[in-house]
Design a protein around this motif. Sequence first.
Motif, PDB file in Angstrom:
ATOM      1  N   PHE B   2       0.840  -1.197   0.000  1.00  0.00           N
ATOM      2  CA  PHE B   2       0.000   0.000   0.000  1.00  0.00           C
ATOM      3  C   PHE B   2       0.872   1.241   0.000  1.00  0.00           C
ATOM      4  CE2 PHE B   2       0.691   1.147   4.387  1.00  0.00           C
ATOM      5  CZ  PHE B   2       0.974  -0.061   5.010  1.00  0.00           C
ATOM      6  N   GLU B   3       0.226   2.348  -0.353  1.00  0.00           N
ATOM      7  CA  GLU B   3       0.987   3.572  -0.521  1.00  0.00           C
ATOM      8  C   GLU B   3       0.489   4.619   0.459  1.00  0.00           C
ATOM      9  OE1 GLU B   3       1.960   6.331  -4.324  1.00  0.00           O
ATOM     10  OE2 GLU B   3       0.867   4.466  -4.706  1.00  0.00           O
ATOM     11  N   LEU B   4       1.370   5.229   1.180  1.00  0.00           N
ATOM     12  CA  LEU B   4       0.968   6.306   2.077  1.00  0.00           C
ATOM     13  C   LEU B   4       1.211   7.635   1.370  1.00  0.00           C
ATOM     14  CD1 LEU B   4       2.455   5.094   5.477  1.00  0.00           C
ATOM     15  CD2 LEU B   4       0.054   5.232   4.861  1.00  0.00           C
ATOM     16  N   THR B   5       0.192   8.486   1.342  1.00  0.00           N
ATOM     17  CA  THR B   5       0.389   9.782   0.686  1.00  0.00           C
ATOM     18  C   THR B   5       0.057  10.904   1.657  1.00  0.00           C
ATOM     19  OG1 THR B   5      -1.863   9.759  -0.173  1.00  0.00           O
ATOM     20  CG2 THR B   5      -0.153   8.925  -1.631  1.00  0.00           C
ATOM     21  N   ARG B   6       0.585  12.027   1.378  1.00  0.00           N
ATOM     22  CA  ARG B   6       0.379  13.164   2.257  1.00  0.00           C
ATOM     23  C   ARG B   6       0.394  14.411   1.395  1.00  0.00           C
ATOM     24  NH1 ARG B   6      -1.190  15.663   6.142  1.00  0.00           N
ATOM     25  NH2 ARG B   6       0.031  16.673   7.790  1.00  0.00           N
TER      26      ARG B   6
END
Lengths: 288, 210
Positions: B2-6
């Motif tokens: 999964f990808e964490l974005t901010r």
Amino acid sequence: MKYSYFPGCSLKGTGRAYEESIIPVMKALGAELEELDDWNCCGATAYMAVDEVKACVMASRNLAIAEKAGNPEVLAPCSACYLVLNKTKHYLHDSPPVAHVVNQALKTANLTYSGNTPVRHPLDIIVNDIGLEAIKKKVKTPLKGLKVAPYYGCQMVRPYATFDDQYNPTSMDRLFQALGAEVVRFPLKTRCCGGSLTGTLPEPGLLCTYIILKEALKRGADVVATVCPLCQFNLDAYHDQIAAKWEPARIPTVYFTQLMGLAFGMDPVQLGLQRGFVAMKPVGQAAA
Amino acid sequence: MFELTRTIKYEADRVKGFGREVTSVPGCENLETCIQCGTCSGVCPLSIYMDYSPRQVMALVRSDFKNEVLRSHTIWLCASCYACTSECPRKIRITDIMYELKQRAMHEGIYPRKFPIPVLAQEFTKMAHKRGRVTENFLATILFLKTNIMAALGMWKLGLGLLTRGRFPLKWESIKRRSELDGMMKTVDNISIDALPQAQHHGHKHNGGH
């Protein structure tokens, strides 16, 4: 007592059954509803999002016509109309610049606004003015065995909460008990139905609706009772979409005035009960 | 997996004075006293769908992040249930602030374009202004034709259901004195609310379509 009746757009269209039930029920209780002459749309939530001052002008035309009509109070059954008309009264009272513009606009139509005509919800009038004792006397066929989830929605109790608690209102609970029905505990009674989102963005809108219906079913209710045409529409008209998205949550949703009419021994068709998408079982068979 | 974005917001992108402008609108003043407790986000039934929670919107407005706020989905997802307004310990009229932000987004034309909600608000207003009343089924039809024809096709069953239950009027509802209402609205167009002596209405510069 005679009231100036402000039906609003929904009660002439998708919410016809509300009008069909409120007029005979109020008549049975000795209250006459005189439809406001040439009333216009209250502006609802949509107009406020576009232009607040013009929204106040729309609403104030109705308030001024009501003052001209001379009945002591306005009766507004739709929660959105009830809120917007009352909100406009607050704005006109609190904001001199808005009041100035509104008065100028009213002048061009030979209308004036003094602020002396209260706008009230029929539930308030029925429970607090007419009273539960008078209502009990009118009951011919008690709603024995009918389990009702009282759903108040948001805009009748918030933000002003003029006649009932905004977190846990009980007017309708007490009314249905007086009609002989069983009221189920319903903590979601003032949760949002999704409003107009059901028509614009189905995912968030219909989830609001689904949660309320599912909770009513889990509580063992036979029927959900509402005070607002948009709540009724959302809880009643989208069962196919809800079943497709989550699971079936079929339970009839009726107006509180329809339940009153049934208890008063009125004909279900006269009360518009056939207009619902989910039919309500005749009282007495509901518990079976 | 999964990808964490901010999303990063830069101080330099703020629009100085925006927060002050909003808090000077009558009804929005209490925003200045927000303690960022998050009660609004907690009670909001729609916050789970929002890009910024109501609490974040309050903070962003106060700190002049105009573009972030006016482009957000949040202001359009607010269904005006007033739960936040009722519960706010600082008595901030959050619902009314959302209305103020909707008006500003619409006026500046920077609301999310593919969103049908502002279209509904505009079409509703147009119909209410022109005819004095709103015929809901025609409004819904116009909305679907303008935003999502496929969705309109999917709604045929609902429309038919309403029709057979006598809940789909086939003629327009209108008031009799349409010119009276129109005259009232024209009067509003000709008054600049900000030019009024007692006006503290900095927030209504965009009022009246002039």
